[in-house]
Write a protein that holds these residues in place. Structure first.
Motif, PDB file in Angstrom:
ATOM      1  N   TYR A 184      40.431  24.518  49.624  1.00 11.14           N
ATOM      2  CA  TYR A 184      39.949  25.242  48.452  1.00 11.14           C
ATOM      3  C   TYR A 184      38.956  26.326  48.869  1.00 11.14           C
ATOM      4  N   SER A 185      38.121  26.031  49.851  1.00  5.80           N
ATOM      5  CA  SER A 185      37.137  27.018  50.294  1.00  5.80           C
ATOM      6  C   SER A 185      37.823  28.211  50.942  1.00  5.80           C
ATOM      7  N   ARG A 186      38.938  27.979  51.643  1.00  6.26           N
ATOM      8  CA  ARG A 186      39.659  29.096  52.250  1.00  6.26           C
ATOM      9  C   ARG A 186      40.248  29.995  51.172  1.00  6.26           C
ATOM     10  N   TYR A 187      40.718  29.375  50.083  1.00  5.98           N
ATOM     11  CA  TYR A 187      41.225  30.187  48.977  1.00  5.98           C
ATOM     12  C   TYR A 187      40.091  31.009  48.362  1.00  5.98           C
ATOM     13  N   LEU A 188      38.935  30.377  48.115  1.00  6.15           N
ATOM     14  CA  LEU A 188      37.832  31.090  47.482  1.00  6.15           C
ATOM     15  C   LEU A 188      37.150  32.072  48.429  1.00  6.15           C
ATOM     16  N   ARG A 189      37.387  31.908  49.735  1.00  9.71           N
ATOM     17  CA  ARG A 189      36.749  32.818  50.684  1.00  9.71           C
ATOM     18  C   ARG A 189      37.262  34.250  50.526  1.00  9.71           C
ATOM     19  N   GLN A 190      38.393  34.408  49.838  1.00 10.76           N
ATOM     20  CA  GLN A 190      38.891  35.752  49.582  1.00 10.76           C
ATOM     21  C   GLN A 190      37.853  36.586  48.829  1.00 10.76           C
ATOM     22  N   PHE A 191      37.027  35.933  48.004  1.00 10.78           N
ATOM     23  CA  PHE A 191      36.010  36.664  47.257  1.00 10.78           C
ATOM     24  C   PHE A 191      34.908  37.167  48.195  1.00 10.78           C
ATOM     25  N   THR A 192      34.521  36.331  49.175  1.00  6.88           N
ATOM     26  CA  THR A 192      33.544  36.778  50.171  1.00  6.88           C
ATOM     27  C   THR A 192      34.125  37.896  51.021  1.00  6.88           C
ATOM     28  N   ASN A 193      35.373  37.719  51.454  1.00 10.73           N
ATOM     29  CA  ASN A 193      36.027  38.766  52.251  1.00 10.73           C
ATOM     30  C   ASN A 193      36.076  40.090  51.489  1.00 10.73           C
ATOM     31  N   ASN A 194      36.375  40.012  50.198  1.00 10.20           N
ATOM     32  CA  ASN A 194      36.449  41.225  49.391  1.00 10.20           C
ATOM     33  C   ASN A 194      35.081  41.900  49.307  1.00 10.20           C
ATOM     34  N   TYR A 195      34.033  41.101  49.101  1.00  5.63           N
ATOM     35  CA  TYR A 195      32.693  41.683  49.012  1.00  5.63           C
ATOM     36  C   TYR A 195      32.302  42.357  50.327  1.00  5.63           C
ATOM     37  N   LEU A 196      32.518  41.665  51.445  1.00  2.00           N
ATOM     38  CA  LEU A 196      32.137  42.243  52.737  1.00  2.00           C
ATOM     39  C   LEU A 196      33.005  43.449  53.086  1.00  2.00           C
ATOM     40  N   SER A 197      34.245  43.456  52.608  1.00  2.00           N
ATOM     41  CA  SER A 197      35.098  44.630  52.815  1.00  2.00           C
ATOM     42  C   SER A 197      34.559  45.824  52.032  1.00  2.00           C
ATOM     43  N   CYS A 198      34.132  45.574  50.800  1.00  2.00           N
ATOM     44  CA  CYS A 198      33.503  46.643  50.014  1.00  2.00           C
ATOM     45  C   CYS A 198      32.247  47.153  50.710  1.00  2.00           C
ATOM     46  N   PHE A 199      31.443  46.239  51.209  1.00  2.00           N
ATOM     47  CA  PHE A 199      30.215  46.613  51.905  1.00  2.00           C
ATOM     48  C   PHE A 199      30.534  47.449  53.140  1.00  2.00           C
ATOM     49  N   HIS A 200      31.543  47.054  53.879  1.00  2.00           N
ATOM     50  CA  HIS A 200      31.921  47.785  55.092  1.00  2.00           C
ATOM     51  C   HIS A 200      32.281  49.234  54.777  1.00  2.00           C
ATOM     52  N   ASP A 201      32.968  49.466  53.661  1.00  2.00           N
ATOM     53  CA  ASP A 201      33.430  50.810  53.315  1.00  2.00           C
ATOM     54  C   ASP A 201      32.357  51.672  52.663  1.00  2.00           C
ATOM     55  N   THR A 202      31.287  51.060  52.195  1.00  2.00           N
ATOM     56  CA  THR A 202      30.273  51.790  51.447  1.00  2.00           C
ATOM     57  C   THR A 202      29.380  52.613  52.383  1.00  2.00           C
ATOM     58  N   PRO A 203      29.201  53.896  52.122  1.00  2.00           N
ATOM     59  CA  PRO A 203      28.289  54.706  52.957  1.00  2.00           C
ATOM     60  C   PRO A 203      26.875  54.128  52.946  1.00  2.00           C
ATOM     61  N   ASP A 204      26.152  54.338  54.025  1.00  2.00           N
ATOM     62  CA  ASP A 204      24.804  53.782  54.153  1.00  2.00           C
ATOM     63  C   ASP A 204      23.915  54.155  52.974  1.00  2.00           C
ATOM     64  N   SER A 205      24.059  55.374  52.479  1.00  2.00           N
ATOM     65  CA  SER A 205      23.185  55.837  51.398  1.00  2.00           C
ATOM     66  C   SER A 205      23.435  55.121  50.081  1.00  2.00           C
ATOM     67  N   GLN A 206      24.594  54.484  49.938  1.00  2.00           N
ATOM     68  CA  GLN A 206      24.931  53.807  48.690  1.00  2.00           C
ATOM     69  C   GLN A 206      24.873  52.285  48.804  1.00  2.00           C
ATOM     70  N   ARG A 207      24.540  51.793  49.962  1.00  2.00           N
ATOM     71  CA  ARG A 207      24.563  50.337  50.155  1.00  2.00           C
ATOM     72  C   ARG A 207      23.411  49.663  49.415  1.00  2.00           C
ATOM     73  N   PRO A 208      23.642  48.463  48.927  1.00  2.00           N
ATOM     74  CA  PRO A 208      22.579  47.741  48.209  1.00  2.00           C
ATOM     75  C   PRO A 208      21.528  47.217  49.180  1.00  2.00           C
ATOM     76  N   SER A 209      20.482  46.652  48.639  1.00  2.00           N
ATOM     77  CA  SER A 209      19.421  46.065  49.456  1.00  2.00           C
ATOM     78  C   SER A 209      20.011  45.035  50.412  1.00  2.00           C
ATOM     79  N   PRO A 210      19.556  45.032  51.669  1.00  2.00           N
ATOM     80  CA  PRO A 210      20.066  44.023  52.616  1.00  2.00           C
ATOM     81  C   PRO A 210      19.745  42.598  52.169  1.00  2.00           C
TER      82      PRO A 210
END
Length: 883
Positions: free
Chosen positions: A325-351
């Motif tokens: 079940y955690s592997r299925y739900l990990r898609q949400f974490t992967n999606n968030y980190l993928s969004c973070f990876h693509d976001t320019p430094d100037s637009q990234r949220p607080s670390p």
């Protein structure tokens, strides 16, 4: 492919009895009306009152009571409370089977309801099995085209579609639609949920025009019958949005997704998993269009909901089911980190915000399982303790079967293990459901960066490595990557992308292969040292050098590795000055940064040292079961070096015979003497036939330190994957391939296969990690595994290594000291003697001081200072000492 909600049809209108049931009947009618309005809280309250009334009038064992349990389960399911849904549906199934027999159509309805819950947990094999059983009952008792089969075929098709078996899925959807049209006409066919599910199969196959046509007809008919804001529209709306996404019509896609989100939030509330699915789809759309701030905001909400969902549902799942079940739900974490990876430094949220998601989602399954095991120790309920004892007995039986010498693929053994695996999974889940202590332990505060920072002294830094699946918005491409979160009290969190996982895993594979080759000779040459420095420097430049600016002033670096990095001894890496990292920093390991919070729960430490060494692997049962402990002053000092002076691993058990390790007798003597002088606590030593599995299981509880000097083993799981980190635990394996059966220790009698060793009442001398996990080691400060490769195991992304060190931690040990490669016998004795006599104030500094002394001694003799002789042992868990 997006998952559609499993259809869950339980009719209430057919319930009718005479005046004896008027009270519960009226309540049930009101509950049904509330359900039809999707007012789940009200429906659950009314159904519970109806249940109480019916049970008091008709008794708890009645088919009406079973139907109400099913109704409650249905409401909990749609509300998103799968744990409660499963409990209700199990009760319904049990009652119906007892009263009506196993092949009644009412039983089929309960089976389908329970299967729907399993499918929501991504337990697809279990769901398929129950749906197939329901199908057989319905076809046999009702006929091959009975309307009850519509829902069964639809749900079974969704299971196949989720598993990407589109051929079977399409065939089943078409069967359901044919039956629907035959009994209810073309209009009901066009309205059916099967239409939307079939369209999703078309979309997953890239048949977008066909999918769009079916979705449009389906949505139009749903709106005509139910209105524009009914939740039954959402599957179609999401599906059509996905079609428009792939066709490049982003405006239309977002309009549909926002409409779906509004419906789901209004119907189910803001924290329902369907809301998380909507938000994830919106984030994907925003990222595709370069709207990174919106993408991250939606992805953040989605992963927070999914994380909470896992915590809620993990309470009633077996270990393997939690991982699935955690592997299925990990898609949400992967999606968030993928969004973070693509976001320019100037637009990234607080670390801090990004860090909160990383530390909250990494290691959460492991921590939950550790807490579950702890709850069994705290539990006072004798019935639950009995269940726990039975579970440990079955684990021992599984280990016994696995090491009989037969092939795990032999049909009789496979059948036995499959049957035993099913019982063990059910018992694990039953214990989780019933343990009140575990429920209390789950009420934790959120895991956040601020909480972790508050626990880091000024001189300590933490590196949280994360391996994640970087996905493109269209999901046609996936690239695993690593990033690192650096935490210290002196500055804000730092996030560093350290590159594609393929590059890093390849370097780790080179690192690992270097030690494998060296273990064949056992004596590093100058050429070996030169080759190692090149491998280690390249790896260090990739995974450590980018982080050094945040950590250069720290005396101690805590490392929480992920993926292949779990098998790297970081202290033995090379820095820019050609020095080992251990020469600049003390290094200590955690499974995840959240361990710092869990380890704040200071259980009362045990007392004394328990040490095992020089096991007599030929000892028969009679010799190893009745011996008394050997006082330390009577331990023999004789030394006979084995032909291969390492704690050699065992590659298989059908032909393997463990060779004696007489040097471990000297090691245990040295450890006992150092312990008595440094710690001034009692010592218990077992050698020869006394160094047995029986003695360890009896004596281990309550000891401060446990030292085990013997052969260890790690059996590589099959089939082999391309890189170390990809050898992830597959929780669909047979129990015979359970990752915790692939690691263990050999104790007295391990070579002895006399009659009786396969008895459930005797031990076989092979202590598997699977058995260790059920021991009670709360209060144990260290477990020292002085055996080869005792730190290895099956690597599971985000959850660490499934092997001995994890099992001893699960059993309650605060810290496990283990090895990452075969350890030279003579140097191990020296390492352990110095470790136990060290005067440092923390375990991390003790480990560093011992390593530096060994490096200094080697250099003084002008020998290669290769880490093969000093760097294998790593400590995982608590770095401080309890006094």
């Amino acid at each position: 492919m997006k998952l559609h909600r499993i259809s869950f049809v339980i009719c209430l209108s057919f319930i009718s009895v005479d005046c004896v049931g008027q009270t519960w009947k009226a309540l049930l009618d009101q509950a049904d009306s509330a359900y039809q309005r999707w007012e789940f809280d009200s429906s659950i309250s009314l159904a519970q009152l109806a249940l109480d009334s019916a049970a008091s009038q008709l008794g708890p064992e009645d088919t009406i009571v079973a139907r109400i349990w099913s109704s409650l389960g249905r409401c909990h399911y749609f509300q998103g409370n799968q744990m409660a849904a499963e409990s209700c549906l199990r009760k319904s199934l049990e009652i119906r089977q007892r009263i009506l027999g196993p092949d009644d159509p009412e039983v089929a309805k309960s089976l389908s309801g329970l299967a729907a819950v399993y499918a929501s947990w991504n337990k697809l094999a279990d769901a398929e099995q129950l749906y197939r059983r329901a199908q057989t009952i319905q076809e046999t008792k009702l006929g091959a085209d009975h309307p009850d089969l519509i829902t069964t075929f639809n749900n079974l098709a969704i299971v196949y579609a989720t598993g990407r078996d589109f051929v079977q899925a399409e065939q089943l959807f078409q069967k359901a639609l044919i039956i629907k049209e035959k009994h209810f006409g073309l209009e009901r066919r066009e309205l059916a949920s099967e239409q939307a599910s079939l369209a999703s199969v078309y979309a997953a196959q890239g048949r977008f025009p066909e999918a769009e046509d079916v979705y449009l007809r389906h949505i139009k008919n749903r709106e005509k019958v139910h209105g524009a804001n009914h939740p039954w529209l959402c599957n179609g709306l999401r599906g059509l949005a996905n079609v428009y996404f792939h066709q490049g019509n982003y405006v239309a896609a977002e309009s549909l997704l926002q409409r779906c989100l509004a419906i789901d939030e209004h119907t189910f509330g803001s924290s329902h998993r369907d809301v998380a699915v909507d938000l994830q789809e919106i984030s994907r759309l925003c990222r595709k269009q370069g709207e990174f701030t919106r993408a991250l905001a939606s992805a953040s909400r989605a992963v927070t909901i999914a994380h909470r969902d896992l915590l809620d549902n993990a309470r009633v799942l077996s270990e393997s089911d939690v991982l699935r079940y955690s592997r299925y739900l990990r898609q949400f974490t992967n999606n968030y980190l993928s969004c973070f990876h693509d976001t320019p430094d100037s637009q990234r949220p607080s670390p801090f915000l990004v860090g909160d998601i990383i530390v909250a989602t990494k290691g959460q399954v492991s921590e939950g399982l550790f807490e579950r095991q702890k709850s069994l120790v705290l539990e006072n309920d004798p019935d639950i303790q009995k269940l726990a004892d039975e579970l440990n007995l079955m684990r021992r039986q599984a280990a016994r079967i696995y090491f009989r010498g037969e092939s795990p693929n032999a049909r009789p053994l496979r059948d036995t293990l499959e049957s035993l695996a099913a019982v063990i999974k059910e018992r694990e889940a039953d214990l989780a459901r019933r343990s009140a202590s575990f429920r209390r332990l789950q009420e934790h505060k959120p895991i956040t960066v601020d909480r972790i920072l508050s626990l880091l002294p000024d001189t300590v830094g933490l590196i949280e490595y994360v391996r994640y699946e970087y996905t493109l918005p269209d999901r046609d491409s996936v690239e695993p990557r690593y990033l690192a979160l650096c935490l210290s009290s002196s500055e804000n969190p730092q996030l560093k992308d350290i590159g594609p996982a393929a590059d890093i895993d390849s370097l780790v594979e080179d690192y690992r292969n270097h030690f494998k080759r060296l273990s064949q000779s056992g004596v590093p040459s100058p050429a070996d040292e030169t080759a190692y420095r090149q491998v280690a420097r390249t790896l260090s430049e990739k995974v450590f050098k980018p982080l050094l600016p945040s950590l250069s002033d720290k005396q101690l670096i805590l490392i929480a590795p992920d993926g292949a990095l779990n098998i790297v001894s970081f202290g033995s890496l090379i820095d820019d000055q050609n020095n080992y990292l251990i020469e600049r920093h003390a290094v200590h390991f955690l499974t995840a940064g959240r361990d710092l919070i869990r380890l704040q729960d200071l259980s009362r430490p045990g007392s004394g040292l328990l040490a095992f060494g020089d096991p007599d692997y030929e000892a028969v049962i009679a010799d190893r079961s009745l011996q008394l402990p050997i006082p330390t002053e009577h331990v023999s000092m004789s030394v006979n070096y084995p032909s291969i002076p390492t704690r050699s691993g065992v590659s298989g058990f059908s032909l393997a015979q463990a060779t004696p390790l007489p040097n471990t007798r000297r090691e245990v003597q040295a450890v006992a003497e150092s312990w008595a002088a440094r710690w001034q606590e009692s010592t218990r030593v077992y050698l020869g036939p006394d160094a047995s599995e029986e003695k360890l299981k009896v004596e281990a509880s309550g000891k401060r330190v446990i030292h085990l000097a013997t052969h260890g083993y790690f059996l590589e799981p099959a089939p082999h994957r391309e890189t170390v980190s990809e050898k992830a635990a597959d929780d669909d394996h047979l129990l015979g391939q359970h990752p915790l059966l692939l690691s263990g220790l050999l104790l007295a009698g391990a070579n002895c296969h006399e009659p009786g060793t396969d008895s459930i009442d005797s031990e076989d001398g092979i202590l598997t990690a699977y058995e260790v996990a059920g021991m009670n080691l709360y209060g144990t400060e260290w477990v020292v595994l002085s055996a080869c490769e005792s730190g290895l195991g099956v690597i599971t992304t985000g959850e660490g290594v499934y092997g001995l060190r994890r099992s001893f931690q699960m059993a309650g040990a605060r810290t496990v000291i283990s090895s990452l490669w075969p350890v030279p016998d003579k140097q191990t004795v020296s390492f352990m003697r110095h470790l136990y006599s060290s005067q440092e104030k923390s375990l991390a500094e003790m480990m560093r001081t011992v390593a530096l002394k060994q490096i200094s001694d080697i250099r003084r003799r002008n020998l290669p200072d290769h880490p093969y002789t000093w760097g294998a042992f790593v400590a995982t868990g608590e770095w401080r000492l309890q006094r």
